[in-house]
Design a protein around this motif. Sequence first.
Motif, PDB file in Angstrom:
ATOM      1  N   PHE A  73       0.753  -0.996  -0.091  1.00 56.40           N
ATOM      2  CA  PHE A  73      -0.045  -0.006  -0.003  1.00 56.40           C
ATOM      3  C   PHE A  73       0.633   1.200  -0.105  1.00 56.40           C
ATOM      4  O   PHE A  73       1.846   1.209   0.692  1.00 56.40           O
ATOM      5  N   THR A  74       0.097   2.259  -0.629  1.00 59.48           N
ATOM      6  CA  THR A  74       1.088   3.617  -0.602  1.00 59.48           C
ATOM      7  C   THR A  74       0.000   4.713  -0.514  1.00 59.48           C
ATOM      8  O   THR A  74      -0.852   4.993  -1.078  1.00 59.48           O
ATOM      9  N   ILE A  75       0.380   5.436   0.722  1.00 58.90           N
ATOM     10  CA  ILE A  75      -0.557   6.725   0.986  1.00 58.90           C
ATOM     11  C   ILE A  75       0.192   7.822   0.315  1.00 58.90           C
ATOM     12  O   ILE A  75       1.254   8.012   0.250  1.00 58.90           O
ATOM     13  N   SER A  76      -0.724   8.848   0.126  1.00 62.90           N
ATOM     14  CA  SER A  76      -0.328   9.893  -0.756  1.00 62.90           C
ATOM     15  C   SER A  76      -1.255  10.883  -0.586  1.00 62.90           C
ATOM     16  O   SER A  76      -2.448  10.596  -0.405  1.00 62.90           O
ATOM     17  N   ARG A  77      -1.046  12.206  -0.996  1.00 58.08           N
ATOM     18  CA  ARG A  77      -1.929  13.114  -1.214  1.00 58.08           C
ATOM     19  C   ARG A  77      -1.745  14.351  -2.305  1.00 58.08           C
ATOM     20  O   ARG A  77      -0.727  14.411  -2.509  1.00 58.08           O
ATOM     21  N   ASP A  78      -2.846  14.795  -2.811  1.00 60.29           N
ATOM     22  CA  ASP A  78      -2.590  15.878  -3.732  1.00 60.29           C
ATOM     23  C   ASP A  78      -3.094  16.978  -3.079  1.00 60.29           C
ATOM     24  O   ASP A  78      -4.237  17.190  -3.156  1.00 60.29           O
ATOM     25  N   ASN A  79      -2.181  18.026  -2.852  1.00 60.63           N
ATOM     26  CA  ASN A  79      -2.375  19.543  -2.277  1.00 60.63           C
ATOM     27  C   ASN A  79      -3.428  20.135  -3.150  1.00 60.63           C
ATOM     28  O   ASN A  79      -4.057  21.035  -2.671  1.00 60.63           O
ATOM     29  N   ALA A  80      -3.270  20.054  -4.186  1.00 64.77           N
ATOM     30  CA  ALA A  80      -3.933  20.840  -5.389  1.00 64.77           C
ATOM     31  C   ALA A  80      -5.516  20.693  -5.370  1.00 64.77           C
ATOM     32  O   ALA A  80      -6.306  21.564  -5.503  1.00 64.77           O
ATOM     33  N   LYS A  81      -5.805  19.243  -5.083  1.00 64.51           N
ATOM     34  CA  LYS A  81      -6.961  18.588  -5.297  1.00 64.51           C
ATOM     35  C   LYS A  81      -7.579  18.724  -3.859  1.00 64.51           C
ATOM     36  O   LYS A  81      -8.698  18.226  -3.395  1.00 64.51           O
ATOM     37  N   ASN A  82      -6.785  18.872  -2.802  1.00 62.65           N
ATOM     38  CA  ASN A  82      -7.131  18.678  -1.381  1.00 62.65           C
ATOM     39  C   ASN A  82      -7.791  16.958  -1.314  1.00 62.65           C
ATOM     40  O   ASN A  82      -8.842  17.035  -0.708  1.00 62.65           O
ATOM     41  N   THR A  83      -6.932  16.153  -1.693  1.00 64.64           N
ATOM     42  CA  THR A  83      -7.512  14.907  -1.761  1.00 64.64           C
ATOM     43  C   THR A  83      -6.205  13.837  -1.307  1.00 64.64           C
ATOM     44  O   THR A  83      -5.076  14.393  -1.513  1.00 64.64           O
TER      45      THR A  83
END
Length: 124
Positions: A68-78
């Motif tokens: 599993f890999t956790i990540s986030r897209d700050n531009a999409k706030n997701t």
Amino acid sequence: QVHLVESGGGLVQAGGSLRLSCAASGRTLSNYAIAWFRQAPGKEREFVAAITWDTGGTFYADSAKGRFTISRDNAKNTMYLQMASLKPEDTAVYYCGTGRPVSSFRRESEYDYWGQGTQVTVSS
């Protein structure tokens, strides 16, 4: 008011992959830690993965490491949880959470907002 909405769950065969998403409103995720927990039938909610708000450091449960890999897209706030090599024991409702953990990123009580959950079912 903070709202987290998960999506991406479903039915997949063992060995397959899924990507869960968690879209946030009312809170800028980049300023908070984010995490994924899961709860299987008859079991307590358990930690899966987390990412810090400052260093971007990540934490994984032993069961999730390497798959599993956790990540986030700050531009999409997701935020996301990419899951690969899924196993039947990964079957659970997956929840995203956000907060400012003080003592442990692996503790459910450290997060103050949660999504409604998305079902992941892995068939053998």
